[in-house]
Design a protein around this motif. Structure first.
Motif, PDB file in Angstrom:
ATOM      1  N   PHE A 456      17.135  35.499 -51.412  1.00 15.90           N
ATOM      2  CA  PHE A 456      16.540  36.043 -52.468  1.00 15.90           C
ATOM      3  C   PHE A 456      16.854  37.653 -52.124  1.00 15.90           C
ATOM      4  N   LEU A 457      17.042  38.751 -52.661  1.00 21.23           N
ATOM      5  CA  LEU A 457      17.429  40.031 -52.579  1.00 21.23           C
ATOM      6  C   LEU A 457      16.223  40.732 -53.394  1.00 21.23           C
ATOM      7  N   GLN A 458      15.149  41.048 -52.686  1.00 20.92           N
ATOM      8  CA  GLN A 458      14.339  41.311 -53.537  1.00 20.92           C
ATOM      9  C   GLN A 458      14.000  42.965 -53.669  1.00 20.92           C
ATOM     10  N   ASN A 459      13.809  43.640 -54.994  1.00 15.06           N
ATOM     11  CA  ASN A 459      13.573  44.733 -55.400  1.00 15.06           C
ATOM     12  C   ASN A 459      12.702  44.947 -56.621  1.00 15.06           C
ATOM     13  N   THR A 460      11.386  44.591 -56.465  1.00 14.37           N
ATOM     14  CA  THR A 460      10.668  44.302 -57.870  1.00 14.37           C
ATOM     15  C   THR A 460      10.089  45.700 -58.280  1.00 14.37           C
ATOM     16  N   ILE A 498      15.715  32.250 -47.805  1.00 13.55           N
ATOM     17  CA  ILE A 498      15.700  33.441 -46.769  1.00 13.55           C
ATOM     18  C   ILE A 498      15.397  34.612 -47.946  1.00 13.55           C
ATOM     19  N   THR A 499      14.268  35.563 -47.529  1.00 17.09           N
ATOM     20  CA  THR A 499      14.311  36.620 -48.324  1.00 17.09           C
ATOM     21  C   THR A 499      14.527  37.740 -47.556  1.00 17.09           C
ATOM     22  N   VAL A 500      15.064  38.868 -48.273  1.00 17.64           N
ATOM     23  CA  VAL A 500      15.283  40.045 -47.589  1.00 17.64           C
ATOM     24  C   VAL A 500      14.626  41.221 -48.700  1.00 17.64           C
ATOM     25  N   VAL A 501      13.708  41.755 -48.351  1.00 19.53           N
ATOM     26  CA  VAL A 501      13.252  42.797 -49.221  1.00 19.53           C
ATOM     27  C   VAL A 501      14.109  44.158 -49.111  1.00 19.53           C
ATOM     28  N   TRP A 526      14.032  45.770 -45.052  1.00 22.54           N
ATOM     29  CA  TRP A 526      14.898  47.105 -44.810  1.00 22.54           C
ATOM     30  C   TRP A 526      13.729  48.164 -44.501  1.00 22.54           C
ATOM     31  N   PRO A 527      14.155  48.980 -43.385  1.00 25.18           N
ATOM     32  CA  PRO A 527      13.168  49.932 -43.406  1.00 25.18           C
ATOM     33  C   PRO A 527      12.778  50.829 -44.570  1.00 25.18           C
ATOM     34  N   ASN A 528      13.699  50.857 -45.493  1.00 23.99           N
ATOM     35  CA  ASN A 528      13.054  51.764 -46.662  1.00 23.99           C
ATOM     36  C   ASN A 528      12.025  50.843 -47.554  1.00 23.99           C
TER      37      ASN A 528
END
Ligand code: COA
Length: 610
Positions: A456-460, A498-501, A526-528
């Motif tokens: 999951f590439l998360q950007n909600t 696996i989730t990466v925000v 990610w740091p942002n």
């Protein structure tokens, strides 16, 4: 009861046919709904008499949230069809250059913060504590211990910044390093106290970190090694460490459960194991102790003196000789620390795994530069660019087989490979609408059917959808139902996740995108990244006065930062965008290892040592 259920299925079936015939011409959505109902009814007809339940999810299996022990791929290699995974276009439009540059400026600031945090945790408890540890106590520093234990330095450290910026101060690495490294070719979880941080005592965050490491070990069936060097509970905060379900005692409970699950555990006593800490080696399956350094006791010499007036040395009370020759609490006596790690490596080499030959197949690198990810990491939701640009910098050969490309386009779904491992990708590319959620639900179930791990590439979205009219209310209700369906699909999918925000992690959408509460095997930021109910600047509709708005925004600004999140262990660590592919590949290899453990399915009781 069986007849009754059959009848209800029949009636539902008839209703469905009528519904489909009557309404499909007016509403194409109804066909999708009808076919879903058919599936549910058919499933119910076949299975209800046995299960007794009226409805079970389409992808019903015995759901075991903490553990996934299923095979994930076939051993026989099939010829790959180049047409199956077309190269996706990863070029960004020149008109978006300014967005890219604004993101890049923000990412560089975030990277600087990341480096500062890294420098801070590398110093452990500081110069004086390091001198005390190495010179007075003659012990090896925790990172050097790992160097002796592991095959190489290519390990995956988990949550290195946990413990920084807490109300009770900065506790570097939460006083305990956790991660996954190779010992004799086998990925193992390590949990290693850092005694330069307040004598390795357990703060609430230390307990949380140890428990998280055990959960990761259970989910991925990883042999675990504990390097114990701890003064037990940090007494001033005992009420936050001792009494509750997920407090200190849970570590020992997990040790027993892991042993029953046939997840091997080894302890190395390379310092103090006082009070609660004493149970860690005694509940491990094998334990090693280092002469003159390792001690195990429930109450130390000061307590003996207070209770009986007797003066006793730590060595006589609970040292290496006593526990290896008299009590039998440990199994191996090591004269020096390096010998202890040698013993441990030898123990791991006896574990019953059959690892495959090294796979030398050439892996295709992405066609686009991974450093570009710094400019693609959105500084805020409005600076999000097409998520395909990110995918094209993560997957083998920038290849991606898209699923439902023309439907629910605010969610990207499809198949790809990362260093040869096939995965299903679910990535936000706008709001999680009704259509996007249905698509997500469908795709997640598809991967579950095929045993393909999910990424999951998360950007909600920064805030929930507003209800400003009757029509909007109806569409929001539909969205709610579809998101509920996607959440169920994600929660019940028994494949590794696996989730990466990569941007925002806000509100209910973040659950459907496999946020922490949905138990992904690994979750990185990610740091942002921003983690909060609402993004800063989006609370105006909820609070009244200017003063309240300013206050809430300041709070959201501080509390939503990736470093605030990782300090509290809401994730498995902050990773730099350009390292993402490397980290994901490592996670996929780690997850896969459980397939090579022999006879793991046999039921066992925990190993009872004495
Ligand atoms: N709670 C709170 N603080 C503790 C602690 C505890 N259980 N154990 C140690 N500390 C603190 C010390 O006060 C010292 O703090 P400082 O650096 O601010 O002076 C720091 O940890 C390091 O302790 P020190 O004894 O100087 O270091 P050491 O490496 O020589 O010894 C121990 C470490 C853990 C062996 C020793 O401190 C010890 O035996 N502590 C008591 C352990 C105990 O009885 N625990 C029972 C907990 S239920």
């Amino acid at each position: 009861m069986y007849c009754c259920m059959l009848r209800s299925f029949h009636i539902k079936g008839n209703n469905l046919i009528q519904l489909t015939r009557a309404s499909f011409s007016q509403n194409p959505q109804s066909l999708a709904t009808a076919s879903k109902l058919f599936s549910c009814s058919a499933y119910q007809c076949t299975h209800s008499p046995v299960s007794g339940s009226l409805w079970r999810p389409l992808t019903h299996r015995t759901h075991q949230p903490a553990v996934s022990s299923r095979c994930m791929s076939s051993i026989v290699r099939r010829r790959r069809l180049p047409s199956a995974f077309p190269v996706i276009d990863g070029e960004f439009h020149p008109a978006h250059r300014h967005v890219y540059e604004a993101n890049l400026r923000n990412s560089l600031i975030c990277q600087q913060k990341y480096l500062e945090h890294k420098e801070k945790v590398m110093k452990g408890g500081g110069e004086n504590a390091i001198a005390r540890h190495t010179q007075r106590n003659r012990k090896v520093l925790v990172r050097d211990r790992l160097r002796m234990l592991l095959d190489d330095e290519d390990y995956l450290e988990l949550s290195p910044f946990a413990g920084l910026g807490l109300p009770y101060g900065d506790i570097p690495s939460a006083g305990c390093l956790t991660g996954i490294g190779k010992i004799n070719g086998l990925w193992c979880m390590f949990v290693a106290n850092d005694a330069t941080v307040k004598g390795g005592t357990a703060y609430p965050i230390t307990v949380k970190k140890q428990l998280r490491a055990q959960i990761v070990a259970m989910q991925n069936r990883l042999p675990s090694v504990y390097l114990v060097d701890s003064g037990g509970a940090f007494l001033p905060l005992q009420s936050e460490i001792f009494p509750d379900r997920n407090h200190g005692g849970r570590t020992f409970y997990n040790e027993a459960v892991m042993s029953a699950m046939k997840i091997p555990q080894v302890s190395v006593v390379c310092g103090s194991c006082t009070a609660g800490g004493a149970y860690v080696p005694t509940m491990s399956e094998e334990a090693v102790i280092v002469h003159r350094i390792g001690t195990i006791f429930l109450g130390g010499p000061p307590l003996v003196k207070a209770a009986t007036g007797e003066e006793v040395s730590p060595e006589d009370l609970g040292g290496a000789r006593l526990h290896s020759e008299v009590s039998g609490c440990v199994d191996h006596f090591a004269a020096m620390e390096d010998e202890a790690y040698e013993y441990t490596r030898n123990i791991i080499s006896t574990l019953n795994y059959e690892l495959p030959e090294e796979d030398n197949t050439q892996v295709e690198e992405p066609l686009y530069n991974m450093d570009d990810l710094m400019g693609l990491a959105p500084r805020c939701y409005n600076h999000s660019m097409d998520v395909r640009l990110i995918v094209s910098r993560l997957t083998d050969g920038s290849r991606f087989q898209e699923f439902k490309a023309r439907y629910g386009t605010t969610l990207l779904t499809g198949f790809a490979r990362i260093e040869g491992h096939q995965i299903g990708i679910v990535a936000n590319n706008g709001e999680l609408t009704y259509e996007a959620s249905l698509k997500g639900s469908h795709f997640v179930q598809l991967c579950d059917q095929r045993d393909i791990p999910l990424l999951f590439l998360q950007n909600t979205a920064p805030e929930p959808a507003h209800t400003i009219s009757q029509t909007k209310a109806e569409s929001n209700t539909d969205r709610l139902k579809a998101q509920g369906s996607m959440m169920s699909a994600v929660a019940c999918a028994s494949v590794p996740k696996i989730t990466v925000v990569i941007g925002g992690c806000h509100g209910g959408d973040s659950y459907a995108m496999c946020g922490r509460a949905f138990d992904p095997n690994f979750l990185f930021l990610w740091p942002n990244a921003r983690v909060s109910m609402l993004a800063p600047g989006h609370s105006d509709a909820l609070v009244q006065t200017e003063e309240e708005i300013t206050q809430i925004n300041e709070m959201l600004e501080e509390e939503s930062s990736a470093f605030f999140s990782t300090g509290r262990l809401w994730d498995d660590g902050v990773i730099l965008p350009q390292d993402t592919r490397k980290v994901l590949s490592k996670c996929l290899k780690i997850i896969k290892q459980q397939e090579y453990q022999l006879s793991r399915e046999k039921k066992r009781t925990p190993l009872l040592r004495l």
